[in-house]
Every structure is written in structure tokens, then in C-alpha cells.
Design a protein around this motif. Structure first.
Motif, PDB file in Angstrom:
ATOM      1  N   ALA A  19      60.723   0.878 141.341  1.00 12.81           N
ATOM      2  CA  ALA A  19      60.019  -0.137 141.013  1.00 12.81           C
ATOM      3  C   ALA A  19      59.108  -0.155 139.652  1.00 12.81           C
ATOM      4  O   ALA A  19      59.195  -1.282 138.981  1.00 12.81           O
ATOM      5  N   GLU A  20      58.868   1.199 139.176  1.00  9.96           N
ATOM      6  CA  GLU A  20      58.070   1.402 138.057  1.00  9.96           C
ATOM      7  C   GLU A  20      59.386   1.066 136.698  1.00  9.96           C
ATOM      8  O   GLU A  20      58.981   0.369 135.680  1.00  9.96           O
ATOM      9  N   MET A  52      55.173 -12.318 136.038  1.00  7.63           N
ATOM     10  CA  MET A  52      56.196 -11.099 136.423  1.00  7.63           C
ATOM     11  C   MET A  52      56.985 -11.159 137.643  1.00  7.63           C
ATOM     12  O   MET A  52      58.143 -10.810 137.623  1.00  7.63           O
ATOM     13  N   ILE A  53      56.436 -11.638 138.398  1.00  9.78           N
ATOM     14  CA  ILE A  53      57.138 -11.791 139.738  1.00  9.78           C
ATOM     15  C   ILE A  53      58.211 -12.663 139.986  1.00  9.78           C
ATOM     16  O   ILE A  53      59.096 -12.374 140.525  1.00  9.78           O
ATOM     17  N   GLU A  54      58.220 -13.398 139.008  1.00  7.52           N
ATOM     18  CA  GLU A  54      59.471 -14.305 138.986  1.00  7.52           C
ATOM     19  C   GLU A  54      60.568 -13.718 138.150  1.00  7.52           C
ATOM     20  O   GLU A  54      61.900 -14.006 138.123  1.00  7.52           O
ATOM     21  N   SER A  86      62.315  -7.945 141.238  1.00 10.15           N
ATOM     22  CA  SER A  86      62.861  -8.177 142.666  1.00 10.15           C
ATOM     23  C   SER A  86      61.873  -7.676 143.689  1.00 10.15           C
ATOM     24  O   SER A  86      61.789  -7.816 144.924  1.00 10.15           O
ATOM     25  N   LEU A  87      60.777  -7.235 143.150  1.00 12.84           N
ATOM     26  CA  LEU A  87      59.579  -6.832 144.132  1.00 12.84           C
ATOM     27  C   LEU A  87      58.841  -7.945 144.609  1.00 12.84           C
ATOM     28  O   LEU A  87      58.458  -8.978 144.101  1.00 12.84           O
ATOM     29  N   ASP A  88      58.290  -7.858 145.861  1.00 10.62           N
ATOM     30  CA  ASP A  88      57.409  -8.758 146.565  1.00 10.62           C
ATOM     31  C   ASP A  88      55.885  -8.395 145.876  1.00 10.62           C
ATOM     32  O   ASP A  88      55.718  -7.466 145.020  1.00 10.62           O
ATOM     33  N   PHE A  89      55.058  -9.450 146.217  1.00  6.45           N
ATOM     34  CA  PHE A  89      53.807  -9.505 145.598  1.00  6.45           C
ATOM     35  C   PHE A  89      53.040  -8.011 145.433  1.00  6.45           C
ATOM     36  O   PHE A  89      52.239  -7.357 144.495  1.00  6.45           O
ATOM     37  N   SER A  90      52.972  -7.479 147.093  1.00 14.98           N
ATOM     38  CA  SER A  90      52.128  -6.501 147.427  1.00 14.98           C
ATOM     39  C   SER A  90      52.710  -5.176 146.525  1.00 14.98           C
ATOM     40  O   SER A  90      52.155  -4.435 145.960  1.00 14.98           O
ATOM     41  N   SER A  91      53.991  -5.075 146.566  1.00 17.36           N
ATOM     42  CA  SER A  91      54.579  -3.998 146.077  1.00 17.36           C
ATOM     43  C   SER A  91      54.533  -4.047 144.417  1.00 17.36           C
ATOM     44  O   SER A  91      54.410  -2.917 143.681  1.00 17.36           O
ATOM     45  N   LEU A  92      54.703  -5.159 143.592  1.00 20.32           N
ATOM     46  CA  LEU A  92      54.558  -5.206 141.965  1.00 20.32           C
ATOM     47  C   LEU A  92      52.749  -5.179 141.913  1.00 20.32           C
ATOM     48  O   LEU A  92      52.721  -4.231 140.824  1.00 20.32           O
ATOM     49  N   SER A  93      51.955  -5.434 142.697  1.00 26.41           N
ATOM     50  CA  SER A  93      50.404  -5.135 142.406  1.00 26.41           C
ATOM     51  C   SER A  93      50.295  -3.764 142.583  1.00 26.41           C
ATOM     52  O   SER A  93      49.571  -3.086 141.613  1.00 26.41           O
ATOM     53  N   ALA A  94      50.973  -2.888 143.512  1.00 28.93           N
ATOM     54  CA  ALA A  94      50.625  -1.583 143.445  1.00 28.93           C
ATOM     55  C   ALA A  94      51.448  -0.848 142.607  1.00 28.93           C
ATOM     56  O   ALA A  94      50.789   0.179 141.872  1.00 28.93           O
ATOM     57  N   THR A  95      52.516  -1.092 142.058  1.00 27.24           N
ATOM     58  CA  THR A  95      53.219  -0.711 141.008  1.00 27.24           C
ATOM     59  C   THR A  95      52.321  -0.830 139.666  1.00 27.24           C
ATOM     60  O   THR A  95      52.222   0.415 138.669  1.00 27.24           O
ATOM     61  N   LEU A  96      51.946  -2.223 139.345  1.00 29.06           N
ATOM     62  CA  LEU A  96      51.133  -2.294 138.197  1.00 29.06           C
ATOM     63  C   LEU A  96      49.827  -1.402 138.119  1.00 29.06           C
ATOM     64  O   LEU A  96      49.530  -0.645 137.097  1.00 29.06           O
ATOM     65  N   SER A  97      49.187  -1.284 139.362  1.00 34.55           N
ATOM     66  CA  SER A  97      47.905  -0.444 139.431  1.00 34.55           C
ATOM     67  C   SER A  97      48.203   0.998 139.094  1.00 34.55           C
ATOM     68  O   SER A  97      47.576   1.705 138.541  1.00 34.55           O
ATOM     69  N   MET A  98      49.496   1.597 139.543  1.00 36.42           N
ATOM     70  CA  MET A  98      49.689   2.936 139.205  1.00 36.42           C
ATOM     71  C   MET A  98      50.080   3.091 137.782  1.00 36.42           C
ATOM     72  O   MET A  98      49.750   4.063 137.203  1.00 36.42           O
ATOM     73  N   LEU A  99      50.954   2.222 137.305  1.00 35.02           N
ATOM     74  CA  LEU A  99      51.341   2.423 135.876  1.00 35.02           C
ATOM     75  C   LEU A  99      49.965   2.148 135.012  1.00 35.02           C
ATOM     76  O   LEU A  99      49.897   2.974 133.865  1.00 35.02           O
ATOM     77  N   GLU A 100      49.178   1.597 135.304  1.00 38.04           N
ATOM     78  CA  GLU A 100      47.835   1.449 134.554  1.00 38.04           C
ATOM     79  C   GLU A 100      46.916   2.633 134.773  1.00 38.04           C
ATOM     80  O   GLU A 100      46.559   3.152 133.701  1.00 38.04           O
TER      81      GLU A 100
END
Length: 381
Positions: free
Chosen positions: A327-328, A346-348, A351-365
């Protein structure tokens, strides 16, 4: 009743003229040319003599002939003394500033006038992470090389440039678009104090004068006028940074512009400047190389060169990529070319859903890989 010029010092007469609301630098210059370059003679001139000067109408003449000038002068001088400020006149200016078409008749100063050759750094109030990083690298490197960094203490690139110079113990000065007793923007109070302690804060406007659409362009001409070169680091297709660049070109100064992505609005102004003849700049060394034949003999530049910086960045990013999960990696791939995207954009693209994308962005941040900008978009550091 007019004041006798014999009762005033040259500096006090300049202070009075500078404080008159209807009188600008061009009109003052014309009046000085007519009255033997003596500001005291302007203050006691006849109405007909004043009206004979091009651009001087009844309102300006009435302002000069106003009999309440002495009270204002004493009050202004007392307030300046209380605030630890001084008033400079043209003989106190650096040579470059004296050469511009419309030099101010005087400048308020808190701190010290610049000792080193000056370079102006201007740009957007909402820079990308790329712009922030390059601004800090360029301004700090130039300050280490012996330049005084000049800007307008505005939000964004201006503030970053001042802080970069201060971070390496370099010299910096700020020109304000308001009186020196007004901190604008207010969140820059600490920066104002640091600059006035280790450099200088200047303004041509009387105490109490608030910033407006007229004062900012006037301030910009001084940023460029005192500088041998002006660097634009991110600018939209219109704005104050382009006005500064235009002033610099008209004043015969060098203009540099930092390129960015062609589809990013914050780089549109810089790209237009480059098309119009501004010098493309990648780092501080580019600026030193361009200026070395003018007055930089004996100055040195000790920062790492561009290739080393690029190699370091490539190694760091390669190391990060090896430790990413799938995902990252996907998020990294859509941002790696400098693209700035909102969560919705970004979600467009992933392939990640909204929840997975939000969590991935938070971790990368959290891990310092990317950062969320003030406009809500994400950008790699």
C-alpha cells in the motif's frame, strides 16, 4: 504657518516630508529637484512654487503647508526613541538603493543596516514542500557565502528565507509594507524580533501606517532595489513576487527563477519568468556562478554541490522504498514525481479503499515520508 527650514535638521525635514499622506517618493523627488535638493526649502516654499512642480496638486500643497507639522514631528521622534528605532536618509543607504528611479526620502530602521551585498528572495505565501526545501537550501547557502538575504517578512517563502539566513548565523533584513510598529503578519512577532536583533527591519512608512494594496508594491521595489539579484521561488501566474521580479528587471538587476512541475499552479509564474528571460536556478551555486564576474571575487561557497544532494536523496528514497509495504509503495508511486494530491484525487489513482488509503497516508506522514500541506494536499518530503 510654515516652519522655517533653518529650524530643522536635514533629517527632520526628510522625516516630515516622508510622513505626509498625500506625498509619494516620485513627487518628493520632483520637489527636491526643484528646490536644490534641500527638503527644508520645500517645507517653507510658497503655494505657487509648490503647484508649479509636475504632479503636485492642491491636496499635496495643502499637506506641505499644514501648520501642524511640528507637533507630528515631535510625537513621531519620541515614539521612535521609545521603540529603539532610527530614521535613515539617502546618504545612509547602500549605493544600489540610491540608484533606483524612486528611492525613498527616508527609511525607518529597527536594528542595523545591511553590511554585506544583498540578494532578494521572494515567492508564494503557500509554498510546496519542494519550494520550502529549496528556499531554505538556497537562502542559507547564500547567507553562508556572505550575502545579506532580503525579503518582505510575509508568510511562506519570505519567512523561510529569513529563517534560513538566521539558522546559519547569516545576515538578513526585512522590508515591511506597513509602519515598523505594526507586526504583519502577526504570527511573525518572534521572527521580527530575531531579524531586528541580528539584522534589520526597515520601512518607508510612518509609524501607525497599515498595509494595503498600495504599500506592498512600494515595499517590493525596495526589496529588489537594494539587491544585486532577486530570486523567485514559486509564484502563481500573478502576484507580488512577479511585481518584485519586474521591478528588479527595470532596475537593471539579475532575476533568477526556480523551475517546478509544469502542471503545478505555484510554479506558473516562475516558468513564465524563465520564458521571458529570467535565469533558471537550481541551487545557490548557480547564482554564485552567474554573479562571479561582478563583485564576488574572494567569496567562497562551501555547501555540497547539486549532484551530491541528488545522490543523497536517491539513496534515501531507495532505502525507504525497500521497507514499504504494498500500500505504501502504491501511494509513493503516485507522488514520487513531485505530484501534490488531495485525498480525494489520490483515491482515484490507487487501488486502495478510503479507509486503507487514510491509514497508509497517516503512517507515511508519521514516518516523515510525506507531509500534508496547508491546502490539504499531500506531497513527498
Amino acid at each position: 504657518m510654515s516652519l522655517s527650514y533653518k529650524d530643522l535638521s536635514h533629517k527632520d525635514a526628510c522625516l516630515l516630508l516622508n510622513g505626509m499622506a498625500k506625498l509619494g517618493p516620485v513627487s518628493i523627488r520632483r520637489l527636491l529637484n526643484r528646490h536644490h535638493n534641500d527638503p527644508r526649502k520645500i517645507l517653507c516654499a510658497t503655494r505657487s512654487s509648490l503647484l508649479s512642480v509636475e504632479g503636485v496638486g492642491p491636496a499635496i500643497a495643502d499637506s506641505i503647508l499644514d501648520g501642524k507639522k511640528d507637533h507630528w514631528l515631535q510625537k513621531e521622534k519620541a515614539e521612535m526613541t521609545h521603540r529603539g528605532m532610527q530614521f535613515l536618509t539617502e546618504e545612509d543607504y547602500p549605493e544600489l538603493l540610491r540608484q533606483i528611479y524612486d528611492p525613498p526620502v527616508g527609511l525607518y530602521l529597527k536594528g542595523a543596516a545591511p553590511k554585506n551585498p544583498c540578494i532578494g528572495v521572494v515567492g508564494t505565501r503557500q509554498p510546496s514542500l519542494y519550494g520550502q526545501r529549496l528556499c531554505h537550501e538556497i537562502a542559507s547557502s547564500l547567507a553562508e557565502a556572505g550575502f545579506c538575504i532580503v525579503s518582505g517578512m510575509a508568510r511562506g517563502i519570505d519567512s523561510i528565507a529569513h529563517k534560513a539566513a538566521l539558522s546559519v548565523g547569516g545576515e538578513t533584513i526585512a522590508f515591511l509594507g506597513c509602519g515598523l510598529d505594526i507586526i504583519y503578519p502577526p504570527e511573525n512577532l518572534n521572527l521580527y524580533r530575531q531579524i531586528s536583533e541580528k539584522g534589520g527591519v526597515l520601512s518607508e512608512f510612518p509609524l501607525g501606517r497599515k498595509a494595503d494594496r498600495r504599500t506592498f508594491p512600494m515595499r517590493n521595489r525596495l526589496v529588489s532595489g537594494i539587491s544585486s539579484a532577486t530570486i523567485v521561488i514559486e509564484s502563481a501566474a500573478s502576484g507580488g513576487s512577479l511585481i518584485s521580479a519586474q521591478f528588479a528587471a527595470e532596475q537593471g538587476r539579475l532575476v533568477f527563477a526556480l523551475p517546478g512541475r509544469v502542471d503545478q499552479p505555484e510554479s506558473a509564474g516562475c516558468h513564465q519568468l524563465i520564458r521571458d528571460g529570467a535565469i533558471l536556478v537550481r541551487n545557490a551555486q548557480d547564482i554564485l556562478d552567474e554573479m562571479e564576474n561582478s563583485f564576488l571575487h574572494g567569496m567562497t561557497f562551501s555547501k555540497k554541490n547539486t549532484e551530491n544532494l541528488l545522490d543523497d536523496n536517491r539513496i534515501a528514497k531507495s532505502s525507504q522504498l525497500e521497507n514499504f509495504n504494498s500500500a505504501e509503495r502504491e501511494v509513493f508511486s503516485v507522488l514520487k514525481d513531485g505530484t501534490c494530491l488531495s485525498l480525494e484525487d489520490m483515491i482515484e489513482r490507487v487501488s486502495l479503499d478510503f479507509s486503507s488509503l487514510s491509514a497508509t497516508l497517516s503512517m507515511l506522514e508519521i514516518n516523515g515520508v510525506l507531509e500534508k500541506r496547508s491546502d490539504g494536499k499531500f506531497e513527498l518530503k
